[in-house]
Write an enzyme that holds these catalytic residues in place. Structure first.
Site, PDB file in Angstrom:
ATOM      1  N   HIS A   1       0.829  -1.208   0.000  1.00  0.00           N
ATOM      2  CA  HIS A   1       0.000   0.000   0.000  1.00  0.00           C
ATOM      3  C   HIS A   1       0.861   1.254   0.000  1.00  0.00           C
ATOM      4  CE1 HIS A   1      -3.697  -2.267   0.524  1.00  0.00           C
ATOM      5  NE2 HIS A   1      -4.364  -1.132   0.428  1.00  0.00           N
TER       6      HIS A   1
ATOM      7  N   LYS B   1      -9.804  -8.385   7.813  1.00  0.00           N
ATOM      8  CA  LYS B   1     -10.510  -8.757   9.038  1.00  0.00           C
ATOM      9  C   LYS B   1     -10.511  -7.571   9.985  1.00  0.00           C
ATOM     10  CE  LYS B   1      -6.524 -10.798  11.473  1.00  0.00           C
ATOM     11  NZ  LYS B   1      -6.358 -10.051  12.722  1.00  0.00           N
TER      12      LYS B   1
END
Lengths: 280, 175
Positions: B37, B102
């Site tokens: 990222h 998650k």
């Protein structure tokens, strides 16, 4: 006096790493099975079942239980009658970690420097805690600690007047803040007392105890059972989906502390609590 | 309610999803976690092209364990999503339609997903061995030097997920 080679300690570590990464310890599997018997929430039941399926598949096909095969933490209790022979103990342990993580196709998750962050490529170094005890044995506790749960851990320097209710509130707050992030159902390790670093260390020691075993101190055992109920009432459930299975266990360790302080550390472990202990 | 979804994701299909619904996802998805990222953000800031077209695509926050001989991939469950919260909007702006991870996300993610008409899907943490059986193909497409954090293109079949945040910004964890 007893002589123990560091190579033999390293070999034991290698064996443990090649087991715990592929097979839930019996206490953890048992706790999940017990949870499944009482959990009524539909989605949460299906998640608990998947945890058991995952364990069976990991064992059968030798696939790691979780891709986060953790940072290796080793507790070495060394009897003061023991003489260690061979290469430096920490080199022996790190070599075993490197060998297990390569041969076992385990993920290398360690960066050499927390700020510049270059992966060491072999999952070393581990984190090693040594303590000297009477006798001529070595007790080695090992856990591979995932960081989804490690990141949700907290430390608080409470006031003495906060008392046991203040500690309980801090523990519950920590579990609530963590919510679904640490992969519940979790194991909650609580270290109370000592100094800042002693409390933190105790909270990790607490995670090494088998789930379902009583705290040797009756007063702490009572607190564990009481806090477990309060955690259940939070209703977080497996992966935060709801239901009663938020924690599989709460374990408390304490140490004497200063008149001015009440340090509390909460170390959270995910349901994949990969831990083992061996006596040499 | 179970939804069978195929990538690339289409707007009309996404509108049917509600928090808590089960999803079985099939098709191509891309992996990217913390380090990847950061690289993607640098490329966007420099105005450089990204290693893959984000339009309609899904990013899975995941870094697998190494692939044993003869296997498609190692253990491959989700990592915690909130760490990518500050690096998500620029990707949505470029057409990303779904993220898989998650845990809970920051309130601003709910706003972004509403604005860009995208979803957050939840995978079950700690069942990486099971998830490895639902991946048919895996190849590294960018940042190979990042090792487990490289961007991988995966072909998945009936990958089991839950809707975490829907296109209206409704969040399973805050409802």
């Amino acid at each position: 006096m007893r002589r123990i080679s560091t190579a033999s300690i390293g070999e034991k570590l290698y064996e443990i790493l090649m087991t715990v990464n592929f097979e839930l310890p019996g206490d953890v599997r048992g706790a999940i099975e017990n949870a499944l018997e009482v959990e009524e929430h539909g989605v949460s039941r299906s998640i608990l079942k998947r945890l058991l399926e995952n364990n069976a598949l990991a064992m059968k096909k030798r696939i790691p239980l979780c891709q986060d095969t953790g940072m290796v933490v080793v507790f070495l209790e060394i009897g003061q009658e023991v003489v260690l022979e061979g290469e430096y103990i920490e080199e022996a342990l790190n070599q075993s970690i490197a060998r297990a993580y390569e041969e076992g196709y385990l993920r290398k998750s360690i960066v050499s420097n927390p700020l510049t962050r270059i992966n060491t490529g072999d999952n070393t170094p581990g984190v090693f805690h040594y303590s000297l005890v009477p006798g001529e044995h070595i007790r080695m506790g090992v856990t591979v600690k995932g960081f989804g749960s490690e990141n949700m851990s907290r430390l608080g320097m409470l006031r003495p007047s906060d008392g046991v209710e203040g500690v309980k509130a801090f523990v519950l707050e920590t579990v609530a803040l963590a919510g679904p992030n640490p992969c519940p159902p979790i194991i909650v390790g609580v270290g109370i007392g000592g100094t800042m670093e002693k409390a933190a260390l105790l909270s990790k020691v607490a995670l090494m105890r088998d789930i379902g075993t009583d705290n040797p101190l009756a007063s702490l055992d009572q607190l564990e059972k009481d806090w477990m109920k309060s955690i259940e009432a939070l209703g977080i459930g497996p992966m935060g989906m709801g239901g009663r299975t938020t924690a599989l266990g709460v374990h408390i360790e304490t140490y004497p502390t200063h008149i001015a302080g009440l340090p509390v550390a909460v170390n959270i472990n995910c349901h994949s609590s990969r831990h083992s202990e061996v006596i040499l | 309610m179970i939804h069978y979804l195929k990538t690339p994701l289409e707007d009309q299909v996404l509108d049917r999803l509600q928090p808590g619904d089960e999803v079985l996802l099939s098709g191509i998805i891309y992996t990217a976690r913390d380090a990847a990222h950061q690289r993607l953000m640098s490329l966007l800031e420099a105005g450089s092209p990204l290693p893959f077209d984000l339009k309609g695509q899904v990013i899975y926050y995941m870094g697998p364990s190494p692939t044993p001989k003869g296997a498609v991939i190692g253990a491959c469950g989700p990592t915690t999503a909130y760490r990518m919260d500050d690096m998500t909007e620029p990707l949505l702006k470029n057409g990303l339609k779904g993220t898989i991870g998650k845990g809970s996300r920051s309130p601003k993610i709910r706003e972004y997903l509403k604005t860009y008409h995208a979803v957050y899907l939840i995978a079950v943490g700690g069942i990486g061995a099971l998830y490895s059986q639902m991946i048919e193909h895996s190849e590294i497409v960018a940042f190979e030097d990042l090792g487990t954090e490289a961007i991988r293109k995966l072909r998945v079949k009936d990958f089991p997920l839950y809707v975490g945040i829907d296109t209206q910004g409704r969040d399973l964890y805050t409802q």
